[in-house]
Design a protein around this motif. Structure first.
Motif, PDB file in Angstrom:
ATOM      1  N   ARG A 268       7.859  21.572   4.745  1.00  0.00           N
ATOM      2  CA  ARG A 268       6.542  21.673   3.838  1.00  0.00           C
ATOM      3  C   ARG A 268       5.919  22.692   3.550  1.00  0.00           C
ATOM      4  NH1 ARG A 268       1.170  17.335   1.406  1.00  0.00           N
ATOM      5  NH2 ARG A 268       1.919  18.525  -0.279  1.00  0.00           N
TER       6      ARG A 268
ATOM      7  N   TRP B 197       9.224  13.246  -0.806  1.00  0.00           N
ATOM      8  CA  TRP B 197      10.068  14.310  -1.863  1.00  0.00           C
ATOM      9  C   TRP B 197       9.315  15.915  -1.589  1.00  0.00           C
ATOM     10  CZ3 TRP B 197       6.766   9.798  -3.378  1.00  0.00           C
ATOM     11  CH2 TRP B 197       5.770  10.208  -3.846  1.00  0.00           C
ATOM     12  N   ASP B 198       8.780  15.854  -0.688  1.00  0.00           N
ATOM     13  CA  ASP B 198       8.007  17.220  -0.656  1.00  0.00           C
ATOM     14  C   ASP B 198       8.899  17.940   0.142  1.00  0.00           C
ATOM     15  OD1 ASP B 198       5.722  16.980  -2.023  1.00  0.00           O
ATOM     16  OD2 ASP B 198       4.905  15.712  -0.269  1.00  0.00           O
TER      17      ASP B 198
ATOM     18  N   ASP C 240       0.898  -1.565  -0.060  1.00  0.00           N
ATOM     19  CA  ASP C 240       0.026   0.435  -0.633  1.00  0.00           C
ATOM     20  C   ASP C 240       0.859   0.901   0.238  1.00  0.00           C
ATOM     21  OD1 ASP C 240       0.548  -0.561   2.301  1.00  0.00           O
ATOM     22  OD2 ASP C 240      -0.815   0.279   3.458  1.00  0.00           O
TER      23      ASP C 240
ATOM     24  N   VAL D  69      -6.581   8.502  -2.955  1.00  0.00           N
ATOM     25  CA  VAL D  69      -6.178   8.697  -1.590  1.00  0.00           C
ATOM     26  C   VAL D  69      -4.702   9.291  -1.164  1.00  0.00           C
ATOM     27  CG1 VAL D  69      -6.533   6.468  -1.918  1.00  0.00           C
ATOM     28  CG2 VAL D  69      -4.295   6.661  -2.289  1.00  0.00           C
TER      29      VAL D  69
ATOM     30  N   ALA E 248      -2.890  15.213   1.827  1.00  0.00           N
ATOM     31  CA  ALA E 248      -3.231  13.542   2.449  1.00  0.00           C
ATOM     32  C   ALA E 248      -4.096  14.627   3.443  1.00  0.00           C
ATOM     33  CB  ALA E 248      -2.924  12.758   1.845  1.00  0.00           C
TER      34      ALA E 248
ATOM     35  N   PRO F  25      -2.086   5.878  -9.186  1.00  0.00           N
ATOM     36  CA  PRO F  25      -2.328   4.225  -9.157  1.00  0.00           C
ATOM     37  C   PRO F  25      -3.413   3.359  -9.066  1.00  0.00           C
ATOM     38  CG  PRO F  25      -1.443   5.422  -7.141  1.00  0.00           C
ATOM     39  CD  PRO F  25      -1.352   6.577  -7.964  1.00  0.00           C
TER      40      PRO F  25
ATOM     41  N   CYS G  41      -2.093  10.343  -2.460  1.00  0.00           N
ATOM     42  CA  CYS G  41      -0.034   9.808  -2.480  1.00  0.00           C
ATOM     43  C   CYS G  41       0.687  10.575  -3.083  1.00  0.00           C
ATOM     44  CB  CYS G  41      -0.559   8.601  -3.094  1.00  0.00           C
ATOM     45  SG  CYS G  41      -0.219   8.597  -5.097  1.00  0.00           S
ATOM     46  N   GLU G  42       0.200  11.737  -4.263  1.00  0.00           N
ATOM     47  CA  GLU G  42       0.468  12.994  -4.366  1.00  0.00           C
ATOM     48  C   GLU G  42       1.759  12.180  -5.495  1.00  0.00           C
ATOM     49  OE1 GLU G  42       3.080  15.013  -1.709  1.00  0.00           O
ATOM     50  OE2 GLU G  42       1.142  15.234   0.221  1.00  0.00           O
ATOM     51  N   LEU G  43       1.078  11.456  -5.895  1.00  0.00           N
ATOM     52  CA  LEU G  43       2.093  10.903  -6.834  1.00  0.00           C
ATOM     53  C   LEU G  43       1.818  12.129  -8.726  1.00  0.00           C
ATOM     54  CD1 LEU G  43       2.265   7.301  -7.250  1.00  0.00           C
ATOM     55  CD2 LEU G  43       4.216   8.143  -6.577  1.00  0.00           C
TER      56      LEU G  43
ATOM     57  N   ARG H 110       2.052  11.787  10.490  1.00  0.00           N
ATOM     58  CA  ARG H 110       1.097  10.865   9.660  1.00  0.00           C
ATOM     59  C   ARG H 110       0.142  11.597   8.518  1.00  0.00           C
ATOM     60  NH1 ARG H 110      -1.514   6.028  10.398  1.00  0.00           N
ATOM     61  NH2 ARG H 110      -2.851   5.663   9.491  1.00  0.00           N
ATOM     62  N   PHE H 111       1.114  10.899   7.440  1.00  0.00           N
ATOM     63  CA  PHE H 111       0.190  11.820   6.567  1.00  0.00           C
ATOM     64  C   PHE H 111      -0.063  13.556   5.867  1.00  0.00           C
ATOM     65  CE2 PHE H 111      -3.706   8.338   7.285  1.00  0.00           C
ATOM     66  CZ  PHE H 111      -2.622   7.957   6.450  1.00  0.00           C
ATOM     67  N   LYS H 112       1.090  13.657   6.207  1.00  0.00           N
ATOM     68  CA  LYS H 112       2.028  15.561   6.609  1.00  0.00           C
ATOM     69  C   LYS H 112       2.456  15.419   5.028  1.00  0.00           C
ATOM     70  CE  LYS H 112      -0.430  17.363  10.168  1.00  0.00           C
ATOM     71  NZ  LYS H 112       0.198  16.651  11.171  1.00  0.00           N
ATOM     72  N   ALA H 113       3.186  14.516   4.358  1.00  0.00           N
ATOM     73  CA  ALA H 113       3.793  14.534   3.787  1.00  0.00           C
ATOM     74  C   ALA H 113       4.334  13.309   2.840  1.00  0.00           C
ATOM     75  CB  ALA H 113       5.603  15.887   3.496  1.00  0.00           C
ATOM     76  N   ARG H 114       4.997  13.456   1.430  1.00  0.00           N
ATOM     77  CA  ARG H 114       5.481  12.386   1.145  1.00  0.00           C
ATOM     78  C   ARG H 114       7.154  13.034   1.066  1.00  0.00           C
ATOM     79  NH1 ARG H 114       3.661   8.300  -1.946  1.00  0.00           N
ATOM     80  NH2 ARG H 114       3.373   7.354  -0.161  1.00  0.00           N
TER      81      ARG H 114
ATOM     82  N   PRO I 168       1.082   3.890  -2.243  1.00  0.00           N
ATOM     83  CA  PRO I 168       1.125   4.985  -2.179  1.00  0.00           C
ATOM     84  C   PRO I 168       0.404   5.525  -0.451  1.00  0.00           C
ATOM     85  CG  PRO I 168      -0.334   3.301  -3.849  1.00  0.00           C
ATOM     86  CD  PRO I 168       0.358   2.804  -2.536  1.00  0.00           C
ATOM     87  N   VAL I 169      -0.511   4.909   0.370  1.00  0.00           N
ATOM     88  CA  VAL I 169      -0.662   5.710   1.162  1.00  0.00           C
ATOM     89  C   VAL I 169      -0.438   5.114   2.832  1.00  0.00           C
ATOM     90  CG1 VAL I 169      -3.337   4.915   0.907  1.00  0.00           C
ATOM     91  CG2 VAL I 169      -1.647   3.330   2.520  1.00  0.00           C
TER      92      VAL I 169
ATOM     93  N   ARG J 107      -6.594   7.179   4.159  1.00  0.00           N
ATOM     94  CA  ARG J 107      -5.919   8.543   3.783  1.00  0.00           C
ATOM     95  C   ARG J 107      -6.630   8.984   2.467  1.00  0.00           C
ATOM     96  NH1 ARG J 107       0.246   9.530   2.992  1.00  0.00           N
ATOM     97  NH2 ARG J 107       0.002  11.139   1.247  1.00  0.00           N
TER      98      ARG J 107
END
Lengths: 783, 162
Positions: free
Chosen positions: A248, A225-226, A108, B64, B82, B119, B66-68, A219-223, A110-111, B96
């Motif tokens: 971010r 690469w941000d 999972d 969701v 998210a 995705p 995911c920012e992709l 939690r879910f704040k950023a990815r 993406p999440v 999420r």
């Protein structure tokens, strides 16, 4: 891991056809990586012992029986070894292991918060199979399982590398996280299914190679690469752990450890890692306030600075005093000293608004120790300092040392809560005697070290100095050492100059006359204010009501003082009394330097703008001086160069540690009340930090289990402690680290320092409000 | 105005029947224009027009957060943030959802990379191409604008009104 053998024996190894030599005992995984061959691994970590759990670091080794596939993290180099890192066999082994690891992984990404910086993603891409042959349904386990206030576990994503389990065991010695179950039912969880209770849960999120252990706050704040990183230093305590602040956009989303072997060893405590909520806290002061007709009303900066000028001019004849400064940067502390002495013409200046009496070991005639001296010391004396609560990451180093060195732990409470230590239980007034009793042992030790937070009287200071061992002072304020070096003391000028050198300092400050008579220390200032002998008091990032050992005196002083200026981030209970409130910028919002407990000067970076109406303390000092007709250097860099040019005194003067500083031991129902530092109990920033609310909870009253049994108290029960001066509600917490006969409140717990001499415990009702029966009247025996 | 030579005037006159001839020529041919916007010309099957955020059949959002798409976007026109799904009324399946989803349509180059990166098939480029508005602000579209109607709550009539 680091064997300090004089000349390490070298072992010859051939890696992918090229010959190399490594010190004996080097693990293959290290050897292979050192020479630039990538090898994937999950369970291996430089700071943990090898486990061989993930099986993905496979390399091929020639043996008499033909090629062997071995785990490089558990195999030390051997003479004549021939290693192939990218042979077909090694590659196939890794590929198969990765295929197995992904069988029950939910994929999972993406999440998942780890997606983008995940070793499982990266290594699968590089070494793994493109497709899975596993067609059966995956095993489902707990997702978003909250292990504690900061930690979230996704058991499905876990690959059981056991880094967290080993970290808990080897580094913390706490075993908060363990493996449960067998085979494909194996999961990580807290030991008894209770919430994670330690102070170091956040390090797990950095250790976890996959997205199993993640942070609540991130939690879910950023990815990944941000994020934009800024190197900075934590200002939560006096250790100054190095951090990377990741933002971010303009928002700080997480802090990571940035290893500095001389300071933090790569770890952070939860207070430091998650205590960045002040930056966006709703409670932040956003505009200056001036008291008009008894009410504090928001106003402009010009009006507020003018109100301070008027107040100081009106009441200044009866004396102006300044308290605080130990939370500022070095530059700001220096400028506050210059403002007070050269512009306000007062020596009534003291950073010591808490129980700590000095910051630098030299200030009481001791040698300064470095943090790394703990690793080499053979005898460590901890004098009445709850290191795990006060300077948590330093406690980790002490825990590690406990396995090797002798640790003598003096005081009414176990200071080192984990690790083997020799306890010398004694009452606070007998500490000096106990320290003197160690003179011979310290003299016989090869590398002795004393750890003392500097909270005590002159007798104890003299006893510690007389031991002659290097000293570490893990004090309660983040930049006490910087404030002390900047001369925020009634009788010391910048650079530990005595008042006799006022002329030299005056010259550097533009030639104006400086007051030469030593000023009053914090206690004397508050006494004078309470008597009505002081005209104006300027609190800079300090709140004596919460921190000063005698809170009753502080309360009387703030009630009586004709003109009070409070400069802080939040509307503290001192700000309620203020005539002018100046909103300041806090940690993460200004650039400068801080000096840690070992004297290491480190740079802090501004990474957040702060509330629009707030100004940095430096700017406020400059504006204030401007209103009073003086010019101060207006940038941190200019101040730093001025301070550097002034330098230190050739013969540094010592700090006066007064013999009396508290109003004496308090008592509760025959039990003695201690006020001890608690990591999250602070009233300065922790009280207002939304990230820390979850761990702060009710004020806790700690008591030894035998005393609790004798008084009929249970853990988690609400009591009301009624004193002459204040009464407060608290939750009973059983703590056998405390000697019998004592109860302890967290320092800076509002009201804990105002209980007065006689205190009794009253059982609170189920809702924690209705007071019913005095504990003492319940017919139970008392001490 | 200078006087034109005689021959040029004659040539001008000759233009009239030539032009009328062209008109007459096309009058009887098949029309190439359509009565836009009442009628719209069909676009190619894989035409990339305005975006939508799709839902699953049960009405839950596919996105969701995911920012992709944001990472893939060469024009940097997508902003995604998210948040955790409220457990009692989740926006999307799982933990999420994308609580903020903004596209700057003026920056978008309609390359469709976002669609490729997604995705879950949430962001999709539709054949719709009526990119019109009265201000720049009209082209900063958000999650509400992008989301297709929720079959659980919205009727077809409302969809038409959109």
């Amino acid at each position: 891991m680091s064997d300090s053998a004089p000349a390490p024996q070298l072992v010859n190894v051939t890696i992918d056809g090229a010959p190399y030599a490594f010190p004996k005992g080097t693990l293959l995984v290290d050897a292979v990586r050192q020479v630039g061959h990538p090898v994937p691994f999950y369970c291996y970590h430089e700071k943990l012992k090898p486990a061989g759990a993930c099986r993905v670091c496979m390399v091929q080794m020639e043996s008499p029986r033909g090629p062997m596939i071995v785990t490089s993290c558990t195999t030390p180099v051997g003479e004549g070894m021939q290693i192939q890192t990218m042979s077909d066999g090694a590659r196939e082994a890794r590929r198969q292991v990765l295929e197995f690891l992904l069988i029950n992984h939910p994929l999972d990404c993406p999440v998942c918060d780890k997606g983008g910086e995940c070793d499982l993603q990266d290594f699968t891409l590089r070494y793994g199979p493109g497709v899975s042959r596993f067609a059966e349904p995956k095993i489902h386990r707990m997702k978003a399982h909250e292990l504690g206030p900061f930690l979230v576990l996704d058991q499905e994503r876990c690959i059981l590398c056991q880094r967290c389990v080993r970290y808990e065991d080897e580094v913390l010695g706490e075993q908060n996280l363990v493996l449960h179950g067998r085979g494909d039912g194996t999961v990580i969880d807290t030991t008894r299914g209770e919430p994670y209770a330690g102070h170091f849960s956040g390090n797990n999120t950095e250790l976890c190679p996959v997205g199993a252990l993640t942070s609540q706050t991130y939690r879910f704040k950023a990815r990944p690469w941000d994020l934009r990183p800024t190197p900075s230093v934590c200002q939560g305590c006096s250790l100054g752990c190095n951090i990377t602040v990741q933002r971010r956009g303009a928002e700080i989303v997480r802090l990571l450890a940035r290893e500095n072997a001389a300071v933090d060893g790569g770890w952070l405590c939860d207070r430091g890692r998650y205590g960045f909520g002040t930056v966006r806290a709703d409670a932040r002061l956003t505009a200056p306030q001036v008291r008009r007709d008894g009410q504090l009303v928001a106003t402009s900066w010009d009006a507020a600075i003018d109100a301070v000028r008027q107040g100081l001019t009106l009441h200044g004849q009866r004396g102006i005093a300044v308290l605080g400064g130990a939370r500022l940067t070095d530059e700001e502390a220096y400028l506050l000293g210059r403002l007070t002495r050269a512009v306000l013409r007062s020596n009534d200046l003291d950073w010591r608004t808490g129980a700590q009496r000095f910051a630098a070991p030299e200030a009481i005639g001791c040698h300064s120790a470095q943090v790394t001296d703990i690793d080499a010391a053979d005898l460590i004396v901890i004098v009445d300092t709850p290191v795990g609560e006060e300077v948590p990451v330093l406690a980790l180093r002490l825990r590690r040392a406990a396995a090797r060195a002798g640790i003598v732990d003096i005081g009414p409470e176990r200071n080192l809560t984990v690790g083997r230590a020799e306890r010398v239980a004694c009452a606070p007034e007998d500490l000096a005697e106990a320290v003197r009793g160690l003179t011979v042992r310290v003299a016989e030790a090869k590398m002795p070290l004393v750890v003392w937070n500097g909270s005590g009287d002159g007798e104890l200071a003299r006893a510690v100095a007389k031991l002659g061992a290097p000293l570490l002072v893990p004090g309660e304020f983040a930049n006490a050492r910087g404030a002390e070096a900047a001369g925020l003391l009634p009788d010391l000028l910048p650079g530990y100059r005595s008042m006799a050198e006022a002329a030299a300092v005056s010259e550097a400050w533009g030639g104006g006359p400086l007051p030469v008579k030593p000023g009053r220390a914090a206690a004397a200032i508050l006494e004078a204010a309470a008597r009505g002998d002081l005209g104006a008091l300027y609190l800079v990032g300090s709140n004596p009501l919460g921190t000063f050992p005698d809170g009753t005196l502080a309360a009387r002083a703030l009630d009586t003082i004709p003109f009070l200026v409070v400069q802080d981030l939040f509307a503290t209970d001192a700000a309620v009394h203020a005539d002018v409130v100046l909103p300041a910028l806090g940690p993460f919002e200004k650039t400068g330097h801080v000096t840690n407990l070992a004297g290491v000067r480190q740079e802090v970076q501004a990474v957040a703008p702060g509330p629009a109406g707030a100004r940095s303390d430096l700017d406020i000092f400059v504006a204030l001086a401007g209103a009073l007709g003086a010019t101060l250097p207006a940038t941190a860099a200019a101040v730093a160069s001025e301070q550097q040019a002034l330098g230190r005194a050739e013969k540094p003067a010592m700090v006066t540690v007064l013999d009396r500083f508290t109003s004496g031991p308090h008592e509760i129902d025959g039990l003695r009340l201690l006020v001890r530092t608690q990591l999250y109990a602070g009233g300065g920033t922790a009280a207002f930090d939304p990230n820390l609310h979850v761990v702060r909870g009710e004020p806790r009253l700690r008591i030894h289990s035998t005393d609790a049994t004798a008084l009929g108290l249970r853990s988690g029960q609400f009591v009301i402690a009624e004193g002459d001066g204040a009464s407060m509600r608290a939750v009973i917490e059983l703590d056998d680290g405390l000697e019998p006969g004592y109860v302890a409140f967290g320092a800076h717990t509002p009201g804990a320092n105002r209980m007065g001499q006689r205190v009794r415990l009253v059982l609170a009702g189920e809702n924690g409000l209705a007071s019913t029966v005095p504990v003492a009247a319940m017919g139970v025996n008392r001490r | 105005m200078s006087r034109m030579p005689k021959s040029s005037r004659l040539r001008q006159l000759r233009g009239l029947p030539e032009g009328l001839g062209t008109t007459l020529h096309y009058l009887w041919r098949r029309r190439v224009t359509v009565d836009y916007p009442e009628r719209q010309r069909p676009v190619a099957e894989r035409f990339r027009g305005l975006h939508i955020l799709d839902r699953y059949d049960d009405g839950l959002e596919r996105c969701v957060g995911c920012e992709l798409c944001q990472a893939a976007c060469p024009a940097h026109c997508i902003t995604v943030e998210a948040a955790e799904n409220p457990p009692d009324h989740p926006f999307s399946p799982g933990e999420r959802y994308g609580y903020r989803y903004e596209i700057d349509l003026l920056r978008c180059i309609f390359c469709g990379f976002c669609e490729e990166a997604c995705p879950t098939g949430a962001i999709q480029l539709t054949p719709r191409h009526d990119l019109v508005g009265f201000s720049r602000q009209d082209f900063q579209v958000d999650r509400e604008w992008l989301l297709v109607p929720d079959p659980r709550t919205e009727t077809l009539a409302e969809e038409g009104a959109r």
